[in-house]
Enzyme design. Structure first.
Site, PDB file in Angstrom:
ATOM      1  N   ASN A  73       0.852  -1.214  -0.088  1.00 54.88           N
ATOM      2  CA  ASN A  73      -0.019   0.118   0.132  1.00 54.88           C
ATOM      3  C   ASN A  73       0.838   1.306  -0.052  1.00 54.88           C
ATOM      4  O   ASN A  73       1.994   0.887  -0.096  1.00 54.88           O
ATOM      5  CB  ASN A  73      -0.877  -0.170   1.150  1.00 54.88           C
ATOM      6  N   ASP A 100      -3.822  -6.503   5.284  1.00 53.94           N
ATOM      7  CA  ASP A 100      -4.871  -7.308   6.229  1.00 53.94           C
ATOM      8  C   ASP A 100      -4.591  -9.082   5.413  1.00 53.94           C
ATOM      9  O   ASP A 100      -4.928  -9.848   6.101  1.00 53.94           O
ATOM     10  CB  ASP A 100      -6.373  -6.929   5.802  1.00 53.94           C
ATOM     11  N   LYS A 146     -14.085   0.147  15.010  1.00 57.51           N
ATOM     12  CA  LYS A 146     -12.315  -0.267  15.350  1.00 57.51           C
ATOM     13  C   LYS A 146     -11.900   0.011  16.921  1.00 57.51           C
ATOM     14  O   LYS A 146     -11.261  -0.801  17.163  1.00 57.51           O
ATOM     15  CB  LYS A 146     -11.731   0.365  14.209  1.00 57.51           C
ATOM     16  N   LYS A 154      10.625 -15.923  -9.641  1.00 61.19           N
ATOM     17  CA  LYS A 154       9.772 -14.894 -10.539  1.00 61.19           C
ATOM     18  C   LYS A 154       8.451 -15.633 -11.231  1.00 61.19           C
ATOM     19  O   LYS A 154       8.800 -16.453 -12.141  1.00 61.19           O
ATOM     20  CB  LYS A 154      10.638 -13.954 -11.095  1.00 61.19           C
ATOM     21  N   LYS A 196     -11.034  -3.439  18.563  1.00 61.35           N
ATOM     22  CA  LYS A 196      -9.661  -3.332  18.905  1.00 61.35           C
ATOM     23  C   LYS A 196      -9.240  -3.278  20.249  1.00 61.35           C
ATOM     24  O   LYS A 196      -8.050  -3.245  20.535  1.00 61.35           O
ATOM     25  CB  LYS A 196      -8.868  -2.814  17.671  1.00 61.35           C
ATOM     26  N   PHE A 252      -4.336   4.249  14.387  1.00 61.38           N
ATOM     27  CA  PHE A 252      -4.808   4.891  13.420  1.00 61.38           C
ATOM     28  C   PHE A 252      -5.906   4.181  12.430  1.00 61.38           C
ATOM     29  O   PHE A 252      -5.667   2.930  12.426  1.00 61.38           O
ATOM     30  CB  PHE A 252      -3.698   5.360  12.718  1.00 61.38           C
TER      31      PHE A 252
HETATM   32  O1  PMT Z   1       2.642   6.528   6.087  1.00 61.00           O
HETATM   33  P1  PMT Z   1       1.975   7.919   5.628  1.00 61.00           P
HETATM   34  O2  PMT Z   1       2.138   7.833   4.119  1.00 61.00           O
HETATM   35  O3  PMT Z   1       2.452   9.089   6.397  1.00 61.00           O
HETATM   36  O4  PMT Z   1       0.382   7.592   5.791  1.00 61.00           O
HETATM   37  C1  PMT Z   1      -0.134   7.727   7.040  1.00 61.00           C
HETATM   38  C2  PMT Z   1      -1.430   6.817   7.093  1.00 61.00           C
HETATM   39  C3  PMT Z   1      -2.334   7.027   6.108  1.00 61.00           C
HETATM   40  C4  PMT Z   1      -0.974   5.296   6.846  1.00 61.00           C
HETATM   41  C5  PMT Z   1      -2.003   6.729   8.628  1.00 61.00           C
HETATM   42  O5  PMT Z   1      -2.357   8.178   8.860  1.00 61.00           O
HETATM   43  C6  PMT Z   1      -2.926   5.713   8.912  1.00 61.00           C
HETATM   44  O6  PMT Z   1      -4.073   5.895   8.521  1.00 61.00           O
HETATM   45  N1  PMT Z   1      -2.465   4.497   9.584  1.00 61.00           N
HETATM   46  C7  PMT Z   1      -3.570   3.334   9.621  1.00 61.00           C
HETATM   47  C8  PMT Z   1      -3.698   2.584   8.355  1.00 61.00           C
HETATM   48  C9  PMT Z   1      -4.511   1.437   8.202  1.00 61.00           C
HETATM   49  O7  PMT Z   1      -3.990   0.589   8.080  1.00 61.00           O
HETATM   50  O8  PMT Z   1      -5.558   1.705   8.692  1.00 61.00           O
HETATM   51  P2  PMT Z   1      -6.581   0.403   9.048  1.00 61.00           P
HETATM   52  O9  PMT Z   1      -8.081   0.809   9.452  1.00 61.00           O
HETATM   53  O10 PMT Z   1      -6.261  -0.644   8.037  1.00 61.00           O
HETATM   54  O11 PMT Z   1      -6.134  -0.405  10.562  1.00 61.00           O
HETATM   55  C10 PMT Z   1      -6.384   0.330  11.722  1.00 61.00           C
HETATM   56  C11 PMT Z   1      -5.237  -0.123  12.837  1.00 61.00           C
HETATM   57  O12 PMT Z   1      -5.071  -1.547  12.922  1.00 61.00           O
HETATM   58  C12 PMT Z   1      -3.985   0.618  12.545  1.00 61.00           C
HETATM   59  O13 PMT Z   1      -3.574   1.052  13.479  1.00 61.00           O
HETATM   60  C13 PMT Z   1      -3.309  -0.534  11.984  1.00 61.00           C
HETATM   61  O14 PMT Z   1      -1.912  -0.288  12.337  1.00 61.00           O
HETATM   62  C14 PMT Z   1      -3.831  -1.793  12.728  1.00 61.00           C
HETATM   63  N2  PMT Z   1      -3.917  -2.948  12.212  1.00 61.00           N
HETATM   64  C15 PMT Z   1      -4.509  -3.320  11.016  1.00 61.00           C
HETATM   65  C16 PMT Z   1      -4.401  -4.463  10.226  1.00 61.00           C
HETATM   66  C17 PMT Z   1      -3.725  -5.355  10.806  1.00 61.00           C
HETATM   67  N3  PMT Z   1      -3.418  -6.512  10.237  1.00 61.00           N
HETATM   68  N4  PMT Z   1      -2.978  -5.227  12.009  1.00 61.00           N
HETATM   69  C18 PMT Z   1      -2.921  -4.085  12.643  1.00 61.00           C
HETATM   70  O15 PMT Z   1      -2.463  -3.729  13.614  1.00 61.00           O
END
Ligand code: PMT
Length: 402
Positions: free
Chosen positions: A209, A277, A339, A287, A343, A325
């Site tokens: 991503n 995810d 979330k 490859k 979480k 985040f």
């Molecule tokens: O890195 P930049 O370019 O500055 O961009 C910043 C950002 C957009 C990445 C940041 O601001 C942001 O939004 N980060 C969270 C991105 C994300 O994966 O969101 P999510 O809604 O999918 O996940 C929610 C939370 O669960 C996040 O804290 C994530 O780290 C965590 N997570 C998600 C999936 C997973 N398998 N394990 C996790 O720990």
């Protein structure tokens, strides 16, 4: 806060050198011991006598001039300095700092100082926006140098744009804010995750991503500046802020192992990383080749879910304050609230990544901060560094009120 501090002021050759006189005067009035170091070019703009009179100290310019103090001068000054400010900082001196060039008194001193360094760039907009200057600033930022400004407005060359040196009052205020913040997080350990994980399909391809790590690295820098012990687990290929323990990872599983290794004694965890995810069931060892090149030459990849690291921390947590985040594109608040609960985090920072200036890759963000107690704040567009500073403040208030 500034009284009694030894501040080295580096003055470079640009028209904004005249503003450095006001800066030196303001610092001296605050009770600082100000030591001015000028480049030879700076002396073309302002006479050294001005700075000697305002600071009450000799001005250093030449590397091999008769020493004004008994120690090897640049080393002596570097050891003495509590803060170093280069204002105006020209493109040339920023480039020297970024590459470690030491060919005059100021650049040599800047290699020797161990104290916090601030630079206030001042130059024509085209020079400021040039890829080389932006790269040098990024390198310096990565090393923990604090960049003040520049501001936008009329420039000496007659054009209007970004590149004006910040006003002396703003520079003094930035130093005061820094000194106030310093130490507020001492004795606390903060674990930050950053970047976007990459899940390999084969040795040359991955599912990934656009997480650049800007948000997470800004947070790591702010917590480190505030005195916390910082562990940064990053999947981004950007330089880590100076003074943090940086653990580099690629995949979600590697990130999980690194996070769990430092979780037990962490006080705060901030998970900005965009974790994939899903990952391919198995990465091909070689490859993957196209088989026929026909329209129906489809490649089917089976994906399995990755561990949800944040949810796992939410189940394990004891004393830790968890900040998640969330990157959303629709029904932003509803998804964020879901979330926050699922979480089991204490705070969730949600960005609508469809908004201009928010989310992936950019230097700014626009967020809503949700807390477990149901409180909610909308924060306007601000730089990721400012956001990090504000978030650190809010989290500290929560920790102190517990
Ligand atoms: O890195 P930049 O370019 O500055 O961009 C910043 C950002 C957009 C990445 C940041 O601001 C942001 O939004 N980060 C969270 C991105 C994300 O994966 O969101 P999510 O809604 O999918 O996940 C929610 C939370 O669960 C996040 O804290 C994530 O780290 C965590 N997570 C998600 C999936 C997973 N398998 N394990 C996790 O720990």
């Amino acid at each position: 806060m500034l009284a009694g501090k030894h501040v080295v002021c580096g003055v470079c050759g640009g028209i904004a050198a005249y503003k450095a006189a006001a800066l030196v005067s303001a610092l001296a009035r605050k009770g600082c011991h100000v030591h001015v170091v000028m480049t030879r070019a700076a002396t073309e703009f302002v006479a050294p006598l001005t700075f000697r009179s305002l600071s009450g100290n000799p001005v250093c310019i030449e590397m091999f001039a008769e020493p004004k103090i008994w120690k090897v001068e640049h080393v002596g000054l570097a050891e003495q300095a509590d803060l170093t400010v280069v204002a105006p900082a020209t493109a040339n001196v920023l480039a020297k700092m970024a590459t470690g060039l030491a060919d005059d008194f100021l650049s040599t001193l800047l290699l020797a100082v161990r104290c916090p360094v601030f630079v206030a760039p001042a130059m024509n907009e085209a020079m400021f926006c040039h890829e080389a200057t932006q790269h040098n600033l990024e390198v310096l930022r990565g090393r923990g140098v604090r960049i003040i400004g520049p501001a936008a407005g009329m420039q000496a060359c007659g054009t209007s744009g970004v590149g004006r040196m910040s006003e002396p009052g703003e520079i003094v205020a930035a130093l005061e804010v820094f000194l106030t913040q310093q130490g507020r997080w001492r004795g606390r350990k903060v674990l930050v995750t950053a970047g976007g994980t990459r899940e390999p399909l084969d040795p040359v391809r991955y599912i990934g991503n656009a997480g650049s790590g800007k948000m997470g690295h800004a947070l790591a820098e702010v917590f480190q500046e505030s005195g916390a012990e910082v562990v940064l687990v990053t999947a981004a290929e950007r330089e880590a802020p100076g003074g943090v323990k940086c653990v580099r990872v690629t995949t979600a599983e590697q990130m999980r192992s690194a996070v769990l290794a430092d979780f037990a004694d962490a006080d705060v965890v901030v998970k900005t990383a965009a974790v994939a995810d899903y990952r391919p069931v198995q990465a091909a060892e070689q490859k993957i080749k196209k088989t026929g090149g026909q329209e129906d030459d489809r490649l089917r990849v089976e994906l399995v879910p990755n561990p949800d690291i944040l949810a796992e921390l939410g189940r394990m947590k004891e004393k830790q304050f968890l900040v998640g985040f969330a990157a959303e594109t629709h029904d932003v608040l509803a998804h964020a609230e879901e979330k926050l609960r699922r979480k089991n985090v204490d705070m969730l920072v949600v960005n609508d990544v469809t908004q201009e200036g928010a989310g992936f890759g950019v230097d700014t963000n626009i967020v809503t901060v949700l807390c477990r107690d149901g409180s909610r704040e909308d924060w306007p567009l601000m730089s990721k560094k400012e956001l990090a500073e504000r978030l650190a403040e809010v989290v500290l208030e929560r920790l102190q009120s517990d």
